[in-house]
Scaffold this active site. Structure first.
Site, PDB file in Angstrom:
ATOM      1  N   HIS A  89       0.838  -1.203   0.000  1.00 24.63           N
ATOM      2  CA  HIS A  89       0.000   0.000   0.000  1.00 24.63           C
ATOM      3  C   HIS A  89       0.871   1.251   0.000  1.00 24.63           C
ATOM      4  O   HIS A  89       1.566   1.525   0.964  1.00 24.63           O
ATOM      5  CB  HIS A  89      -0.877  -0.038   1.252  1.00 24.63           C
ATOM      6  N   HIS A 103      -0.860  10.471  -2.807  1.00 25.49           N
ATOM      7  CA  HIS A 103      -2.179  10.145  -2.274  1.00 25.49           C
ATOM      8  C   HIS A 103      -3.084  11.363  -2.183  1.00 25.49           C
ATOM      9  O   HIS A 103      -4.266  11.313  -2.562  1.00 25.49           O
ATOM     10  CB  HIS A 103      -2.039   9.514  -0.885  1.00 25.49           C
TER      11      HIS A 103
HETATM   12  O1  G3P Z   1      -6.729   1.850  -2.706  1.00 27.43           O
HETATM   13  C1  G3P Z   1      -7.083   1.169  -1.561  1.00 27.43           C
HETATM   14  C2  G3P Z   1      -6.847   2.110  -0.481  1.00 27.43           C
HETATM   15  O2  G3P Z   1      -5.565   2.594  -0.707  1.00 27.43           O
HETATM   16  C3  G3P Z   1      -7.838   3.225  -0.520  1.00 27.43           C
HETATM   17  O3  G3P Z   1      -7.531   4.111   0.439  1.00 27.43           O
HETATM   18  O4  G3P Z   1      -7.003   6.410   0.945  1.00 27.43           O
HETATM   19  O5  G3P Z   1      -5.232   4.689   1.051  1.00 27.43           O
HETATM   20  O6  G3P Z   1      -6.079   5.435  -1.136  1.00 27.43           O
HETATM   21  P1  G3P Z   1      -6.405   5.211   0.310  1.00 27.43           P
HETATM   22 CA    CA Z   2      -5.107   3.922  -2.718  1.00 27.01          CA
END
Ligand code: G3P
Ligand code: CA
Length: 284
Positions: free
Chosen positions: A39, A81
């Site tokens: 992530h 992000h």
């Molecule tokens: O993309 C899955 C997850 O990453 C969504 O949340 O806010 O971390 O992009 P975010």
């Molecule tokens: Ca994401």
């Protein structure tokens, strides 16, 4: 006495393996199939959305590199992000109001050293914000990418630019997933290139529930759902996976929760600690 003990153990083993002929073997198959999504890279260990973080994700057994996209004023897709640069760089302001050359002047690593001293490294200071193009150039066409169109309403045309780069760098589409909270953005991708696999992101604020009609609607353009893990339950997981959709959950950094979600049957997980998820899967 010793002989009787061995016989008892052998009988137990046979009985367990017969049980395993049903549910346990299937569960084992599920466990092997859980995909590890780094992530924002291995963002628990290194500054998110940097080439270092992505590389570390792969070294730590992540299957996919997750990349959130924003678009600069002059139309370049960058890995970030937030819509603003403030949290993850030493700059301030909106990405859409900055040119790529302005973004490239920013330090995208020092904030991490300040916020997470236990993971800080001198070499993180001064890391640059990468463009999607640079990510493709560094990791090549056969790496598995999990790319999110962020705020697509703010960046008209971002899907076209994403597809242009995917085609230009001949990215292996079998190893590419495109995700978004925006169903419109995913449907645009689907119309542009139906061969690209899509994941519809959902964010639950209380106990997760989904109707069969919603599942069927998602299946018209996507191959999977990505749901926040906090409000999931076993029934939800089984309903979604039984429908044939993948279910990738975000963002799981806790060992016990990883084990529980794997046990319920999720097919993938986003984590800031791909090394931990790999360890959990090995233990299983
Ligand atoms: O993309 C899955 C997850 O990453 C969504 O949340 O806010 O971390 O992009 P975010
Ligand atoms: Ca994401």
């Amino acid at each position: 006495m010793k002989g009787r003990w061995f016989a008892a153990v052998a009988a137990l083993a046979i009985s367990l393996s017969m049980t395993a002929g049903g549910e346990d073997v299937l569960a084992g198959d599920k466990h092997r199939d859980v995909v590890i999504v780094s992530h924002r890279g291995a963002s628990g260990h290194a500054p998110e959305h940097t080439l270092v973080s992505y590389e570390l994700g792969t070294k730590m057994h992540g299957d996919y590199i997750e990349i959130d996209l924003q678009m600069t004023k002059d139309g370049h897709l960058i890995a970030m992000h937030d819509m603003r640069v403030d949290r993850t760089t030493n700059g301030t302001g909106l990405v859409k109001e900055a040119t790529l050359s302005e973004i490239k002047k920013l330090d995208g690593g020092s904030w991490f050293n300040g916020k997470y001293p236990q993971f800080a490294k001198p070499e993180y200071a001064g890391l640059k914000v990468p463009t999607l193009e640079e990510v493709f150039q560094k990791f090549g066409k056969n790496r598995s990418y999990y790319i999110e169109t962020k705020s697509p309403n703010v960046y008209p045309g971002m899907e076209n630019e994403l597809l242009r780069l995917v085609n230009h760098y001949q990215i292996n589409k079998n190893k590419l997933l495109v995700q978004s909270f925006s169903s419109d953005s995913l449907k645009t991708m689907h119309d542009l290139d139906p061969s690209i696999k899509l994941v519809q992101l959902l964010s639950y604020r209380s106990n997760a529930v989904i109707s069969q009609a919603e599942i069927e609607e998602v299946k018209t353009y996507a191959t999977g759902l990505g749901a926040n893990q906090a409000y999931l339950n076993e029934e939800y997981v089984k309903q979604v996976t039984a429908s044939g959709l993948e279910l990738h959950v975000y963002t799981v950094n806790d060992k016990a929760r990883m084990q529980q979600l794997i046990d319920w049957g999720v097919t993938g997980m986003f984590t800031n600690f791909p090394d931990l998820l790999h360890k959990v899967m090995k233990e299983i």
